[in-house]
Scaffold this active site. Structure first.
Site, PDB file in Angstrom:
ATOM      1  N   ARG A  36       0.841  -1.194   0.000  1.00 35.04           N
ATOM      2  CA  ARG A  36       0.000   0.000   0.000  1.00 35.04           C
ATOM      3  C   ARG A  36       0.879   1.249   0.000  1.00 35.04           C
ATOM      4  O   ARG A  36       0.566   2.230  -0.670  1.00 35.04           O
ATOM      5  CB  ARG A  36      -0.935  -0.006   1.209  1.00 35.04           C
ATOM      6  CG  ARG A  36      -1.970  -1.098   1.173  1.00 35.04           C
ATOM      7  CD  ARG A  36      -2.874  -1.063   2.392  1.00 35.04           C
ATOM      8  NE  ARG A  36      -3.755   0.098   2.385  1.00 35.04           N
ATOM      9  CZ  ARG A  36      -4.533   0.428   3.412  1.00 35.04           C
ATOM     10  NH1 ARG A  36      -4.518  -0.300   4.527  1.00 35.04           N
ATOM     11  NH2 ARG A  36      -5.318   1.490   3.344  1.00 35.04           N
TER      12      ARG A  36
ATOM     13  N   CYS B 290      -1.339   5.866   9.331  1.00 36.80           N
ATOM     14  CA  CYS B 290      -1.758   4.669   8.584  1.00 36.80           C
ATOM     15  C   CYS B 290      -2.995   5.052   7.790  1.00 36.80           C
ATOM     16  O   CYS B 290      -3.170   6.215   7.434  1.00 36.80           O
ATOM     17  CB  CYS B 290      -2.008   3.490   9.521  1.00 36.80           C
ATOM     18  SG  CYS B 290      -3.305   3.768  10.747  1.00 36.80           S
TER      19      CYS B 290
END
Length: 211
Positions: free
Chosen positions: A82, A141
């Site tokens: 990611r 995050c």
């Protein structure tokens, strides 16, 4: 559950608001039961107690702080793929904040069938290699949960860090209406160019507000 990441979120929120008497059970319920320890279905009687939390300085960095951070170390606690922008199963935009270093939260754990946190020395070595011994990093995050696991690991390693208040999701989605993004709303995150996001489903407001 979730290898301690959700519990770490509560641990950090309580400490950030002045409640220091809190701990995380390493390995969580899965390790507890795997070791044959007792469980119960009884609901304990708890005496209510009023706690007034106030956010302590230095625990959370807001959007303005991120924009003005200069060269301060920033760590991305999401999965490496990611971070690299190869996949993005949840958020509207791929990639990572410019200048951030990849530090997947799962790297804090052992490879055991029921993972637990690495020993303090191993955690310290990991984060020292990322530069966390030179300066306290800002950690982010996708939603603000897994970043807290990294902050727990930093604490165990006798290091410090701060949570980015606006997760990737919040930086990309400034407004939601009924859980859906406004049509063609222009948004911008720190150090990124403006983009137009088309209408798409997003997480419910209550979860975004908790991020």
């Amino acid at each position: 559950d979730a290898s301690g990441s959700v519990a770490a979120r509560l641990w950090y929120v309580l400490r950030a608001h002045g409640h220091d008497d809190v701990a995380v059970l390493d390995g969580g319920f899965p390790k507890w039961t795997a070791e044959g320890r007792p469980v119960s279905t009884d609901e304990p009687r708890v005496t209510p107690f009023a706690f007034t939390g106030r956010l302590r300085p230095g625990f959370v960095v807001d959007k303005a702080g991120m924009v003005a951070r200069g060269g301060r170390l920033v760590l991305d606690a999401r999965a490496a793929e990611r971070y690299r922008g190869e996949v993005e199963p949840v958020d509207p935009r791929k990639g990572h904040l410019p200048g951030a270093r990849s530090a997947p939260w799962t790297g804090n754990l052992t490879a055991d069938p029921v993972p637990v946190l690495l020993p303090p020395a191993a955690l310290r070595a990991r984060y020292e290699a990322l530069g966390a011994a030179r300066e306290a990093p800002i950690v982010y995050c996708g939603s603000g949960v897994n970043a807290c696991h990294a902050l727990l690991a930093l604490e165990i390693a006798s290091l410090r860090g701060a949570l980015q208040r606006l997760s990737i999701r919040r930086l990309c989605l400034r407004e939601t209406i009924g859980g859906a993004k406004r049509q063609s709303e222009i948004v911008e995150g720190p150090c990124t160019q403006r983009v137009v996001l088309q209408r798409r489903a997003v997480m419910p407001d209550r979860l975004l507000d908790a991020a």
